[in-house]
Design an enzyme around this catalytic site. Structure first.
Site, short mmCIF file in Angstrom:
data_model
loop_
_atom_site.label_atom_id
_atom_site.label_comp_id
_atom_site.label_asym_id
_atom_site.label_seq_id
_atom_site.Cartn_x
_atom_site.Cartn_y
_atom_site.Cartn_z
N TYR A 139 4.24 7.42 8.47
CA TYR A 139 4.25 6.67 7.22
C TYR A 139 5.30 7.19 6.24
O TYR A 139 6.27 6.51 5.93
CB TYR A 139 2.87 6.73 6.54
CG TYR A 139 1.80 5.86 7.16
CD1 TYR A 139 2.06 5.08 8.28
CD2 TYR A 139 0.52 5.82 6.63
CE1 TYR A 139 1.08 4.29 8.86
CE2 TYR A 139 -0.47 5.02 7.18
CZ TYR A 139 -0.19 4.27 8.30
OH TYR A 139 -1.16 3.48 8.85
N SER A 172 2.01 14.86 10.68
CA SER A 172 1.23 15.95 11.27
C SER A 172 1.11 15.77 12.78
O SER A 172 0.67 14.72 13.25
CB SER A 172 -0.18 15.98 10.65
OG SER A 172 -0.11 16.14 9.25
N GLU A 255 -8.68 7.78 6.60
CA GLU A 255 -8.18 9.15 6.57
C GLU A 255 -8.86 9.94 5.46
O GLU A 255 -9.27 11.09 5.65
CB GLU A 255 -6.66 9.15 6.37
CG GLU A 255 -6.06 10.54 6.32
CD GLU A 255 -4.57 10.52 6.04
OE1 GLU A 255 -3.89 11.50 6.39
OE2 GLU A 255 -4.08 9.54 5.44
#
Length: 394
Positions: A139, A172, A255
């Protein structure tokens, strides 16, 4: 199945894979003294992932890899409370670290359930839950962090697929992931929140370059991802063309829900902070005692508030921003108390067990406060979408 019967069954299944965690695991001076919320690894990932896959396959063989998931896609069709019970039992055993699976299981799976095609659901959901396939998020960009809709990565039609070009950052686990959920601009002439589309990108495809980012903690769990003429078939598109923003919103809400549920402050971490004060200060001074009491009360309140938001089930709403805000604010407070208690020992290692270890939490905390939406952006979301206050000046 009753909660008691389910817990007994889960305990038997997990106990057949791993021994129970020793009760002395949190005893001062014993075991690993690291204090960390966001794990920062530099080696041994391949072995840990292999062991995690073995464990998830074991759960899947007993229909426990996705307790609350639909039976049609490999789930057990039980409640979120049953899933919480599974996690409780897991904390009692010596199991592989499931942080590698967090985005795949807690974010991508519910996002695909809502926006994915039937082919994507049947082909990916079970494999994501068993860690056969590991996914990450693509993103943020160098020029689009909090203002994610201002991204510049482009996706252009190429026959029966798309060509992606751009750069992502702070992804990540990209270096060990198989797939990336990527948001790209497909119509530059539309307003910035429109004209965006999401894709599942094969991170082993030609044109994908992944560069780890070394953190202050010494670890490198975040990555930069460069996309150069990466071909993505249209079957890997998630949601409608130019309708990617709704997919992003769904994934971010899930999330934040995961951060509140799985990365929250537990009693063991609070106990470690209290033990730290007791061992460094003798006796604990009045100021530190007041700070510790405030941490204990706020941790208890945060756990109850998070449980209230999450126990309702269904699609997470904007109020889930509160669970992440409560977590990051409490961790910041705990980091500040540890720094006050340790003084110079917080930045200079004296070799004393359990002291300098708090520096990893302090150095890793900024990353947690940015991931899933910065604290400032989430406060705006709560103010505008939950409390219905006037919008912030744009």
């Amino acid at each position: 199945m009753s909660e008691q019967d389910f817990r007994q069954r889960v305990t038997e299944v997990i106990g057949a894979f791993a021994p129970r965690r020793a009760d002395a695991g949190n005893t001062w001076g014993e075991g690993d003294d690291r204090v960390s919320v966001v794990a920062e690894r530099s080696e041994g990932e391949a072995e840990e992932i292999a062991e995690l896959r073995r464990y998830r396959a074991h759960l899947d063989a007993h229909a426990l890899a996705w307790v609350e998931g639909p039976a049609a896609y490999g789930g057990a069709g039980l409640s979120t409370r049953h899933a919480d019970l599974l996690r409780e039992v897991e904390t009692e055993h010596e199991l592989p670290d499931d942080a590698y699976l967090r985005f795949s299981a807690s974010t991508l799976c519910p996002t695909l359930l809502e926006h994915g095609t039937e082919e994507q659901r049947t082909g990916l959901l079970r494999r994501l839950r068993t860690a056969e396939v590991i996914a990450c998020q693509l993103y943020s960009e160098p020029g689009a962090g909090s203002d994610l809709a201002g991204l510049s990565t482009r996706a252009e039609r190429d026959g029966d697929g798309w060509r992606l070009n751009g750069q992502k950052v702070w992804s990540s686990g990209a270096h060990y992931s198989d797939l990336g959920l990527c948001i790209a601009r497909t119509d530059p002439d539309r307003p910035k929140h429109a004209g965006l589309t999401t894709f599942l990108v094969d991170l082993r495809a030609p044109g994908v370059e992944i560069r780890p980012i070394r953190q202050l903690t010494g670890g490198a769990s975040f990555d930069e991802v460069f996309l150069t003429d990466v071909h993505v078939p249209d079957t890997a598109r998630v949601g409608e063309v130019d309708g990617g923003w709704s997919v992003v919103v769904t994934s971010l809400l899930n999330e934040r829900s995961a951060i509140g549920r799985e990365v929250g402050v537990d009693d063991a971490l609070v106990d470690r902070l209290v033990d730290l004060a007791r061992h460094v200060q003798d006796p604990v001074d009045d100021r530190t005692r007041d700070q510790l009491a405030d941490v204990v009360v706020r941790a208890w309140a945060a756990q109850l508030t998070t449980a209230r938001y999450l126990d309702g089930g269904g699609t997470p709403g904007p109020e889930l921003a509160m669970t992440k805000l409560l977590t990051t604010d409490l961790l910041r407070q705990m980091s500040d108390v540890a720094a006050d208690v340790l003084g110079a020992g917080h930045v200079a290692d004296t070799g004393a067990w359990g002291t300098y270890a708090w520096s990893e939490l302090t150095l890793g905390l900024p990353g947690l406060r940015v991931g899933g939406g910065t604290d400032e952006i989430l406060k705006n979301a709560v103010g505008e979408r939950v409390l219905h206050l006037p919008k912030d000046a744009r």
